[in-house]
Enzyme design. Sequence first.
Site, PDB file in Angstrom:
ATOM      1  N   ARG A 182       1.996  36.996  25.709  1.00 54.65           N
ATOM      2  CA  ARG A 182       2.649  35.750  25.341  1.00 54.65           C
ATOM      3  C   ARG A 182       4.097  35.785  25.826  1.00 54.65           C
ATOM      4  O   ARG A 182       4.791  36.791  25.691  1.00 54.65           O
ATOM      5  CB  ARG A 182       2.642  35.549  23.813  1.00 54.65           C
ATOM      6  N   GLU A 210       6.316  27.219  29.704  1.00 52.36           N
ATOM      7  CA  GLU A 210       5.374  27.097  30.814  1.00 52.36           C
ATOM      8  C   GLU A 210       5.103  25.629  31.126  1.00 52.36           C
ATOM      9  O   GLU A 210       4.864  24.846  30.196  1.00 52.36           O
ATOM     10  CB  GLU A 210       4.063  27.821  30.473  1.00 52.36           C
ATOM     11  N   HIS A 247      -0.130  32.298  34.474  1.00 47.87           N
ATOM     12  CA  HIS A 247      -0.969  32.434  33.280  1.00 47.87           C
ATOM     13  C   HIS A 247      -2.457  32.501  33.666  1.00 47.87           C
ATOM     14  O   HIS A 247      -3.274  31.690  33.222  1.00 47.87           O
ATOM     15  CB  HIS A 247      -0.733  31.274  32.315  1.00 47.87           C
TER      16      HIS A 247
END
Length: 530
Positions: free
Chosen positions: A232, A261, A280
């Site tokens: 994370r 993000e 990601h």
Amino acid sequence: MFKVLVSDPISDLGISLLVEASDIAIDKKTGLSEDELVAIIGEYDALLVRSQTRVTERIMTAGKQLKVIGRAGVGVDNIDLEAATKRGIIVINAPDGNTITTCEHTFAMMMAVARHIPQAYAKTVAGVWDRKSFVGVELRNKVLGVLGMGRIGSEVAARAKAFGMTVFGYDPFLTEERAEKMGVRKASVEDIIREADFITVHTPLTPETRHMIGKDQFAVIKKGVRIVNCARGGIIDELALVEAIDAGQVEGAAFDVFEEEPPAADHPFLKHPKIIVTPHLGASTIEAQENVAIDVSEQLLHILRGEPFKNAVNMPPVAADVLSKLEPYFSLGKKLGSFAAQVAEGPVKEIAVSYAGDLADVDTQPLTRHIVEGVLAYHLGSDQVNVVNAMHLAKTREVNIVVTKTHTTKGFTNQVSVTLRTDKEERLVAGTLLNGFGPRITQVDKFPVDVEPSGHILLISHHDKPGIIGRVGTLLGTNEINIASMQVGRKIVGGAAIMMLGVDKGVTKQVLGELTALPDLNNAKEVHLY
């Protein structure tokens, strides 16, 4: 015949169990607006989504027949859990489907940062043959520090051992026995910071883990360390990391996640020569996408058929008569568990819950789940733990749950006691509901108290000496921390005692250190209950 609506793109292989089931009729209708979903959801027993569909309260209100909502993935941010619980709709996810793919991406990133693979590729395809600039290091005989030994961290550790690495593992629930079985060395965050050649993080993002590696840690971190984050964004202080790399303290980093993000175009990671980034991709494999769909399809079938199921992320139905007796205690139980978790030192080995009074005659399993949720959520994050999966998570971390009941109480109609046993100590907190006053903490360890379990609470252990309360008050006042309430608990005059102060804002580690340094004061901890 049960009707299932699939409203997001999901592979046919992933939902083959549903397609082939004789008692299931399945419709795939993707890209629907909220209005379009509201218009048709009333005829379906189940809804299967990924991340695109936002399942709102309005949709669930229209879904008169909805029994279950399945999320083919881990996060359920796109589903209104409170509305689902209120309507008795079970929400399930697939927490295990991404484990291997995220683990493998972590290892790919670790290899890439060890051997400068993206940087060497970019230079080579640009027509520059440069071998001298990209001398890397081997993984063999290096120390890997794994922060977070849950499903993914444990898989990373197993693969690192196969590469000949020595693995240091940290997790708030990692005991010496479990570490030995896994072949890793149980370590503290400080041990890993000072000794690891590579560090990878696999913890949830909580207030406790946010920036768990920041300026203070980079100041003492082993020189030349390489850091990987596929968990994370926010666990590692991004700006502090850039400074540490530029100062030569950290050799390189590989990140799959960011605090925001997508990252801004001017984010310092994006053009730094020693930082590797990916968008990601931890769960982005064909197998993972299929696995999460298969997992959630299987559980969805179990629920529709009235069979045992797992991976529910909201409250299952409870008999009305039981719920009426237990529901007033749910919030108290969760707070007692959280309180105990925040004051106990060391990995939790056992959670012992004792019910006294009228509660002894009730099936208290739903309340126990709230207590265990409170304990685990402090360490794992409230988005990872809920009343349905709490017991399962405790089992996977080898945390023993013990429940006892007695009709004998100490002056209360009912009392709930939570004792945490760790490999270092045993801590107890008890509470009750008082007519007209609501939930109260009635005991901490051996000391009787009367404290409302809410907000910021300072728990101070000290010797019962004149003047210590004044010194504590003066120090807090100097640091502009206002005291809202105070309770003192003691057994004998001049002996051991505790002080519980309700304060108006959080207390920094520096102030806690100053408190602990006061004469006759043994320890000071902040507990935050919300």
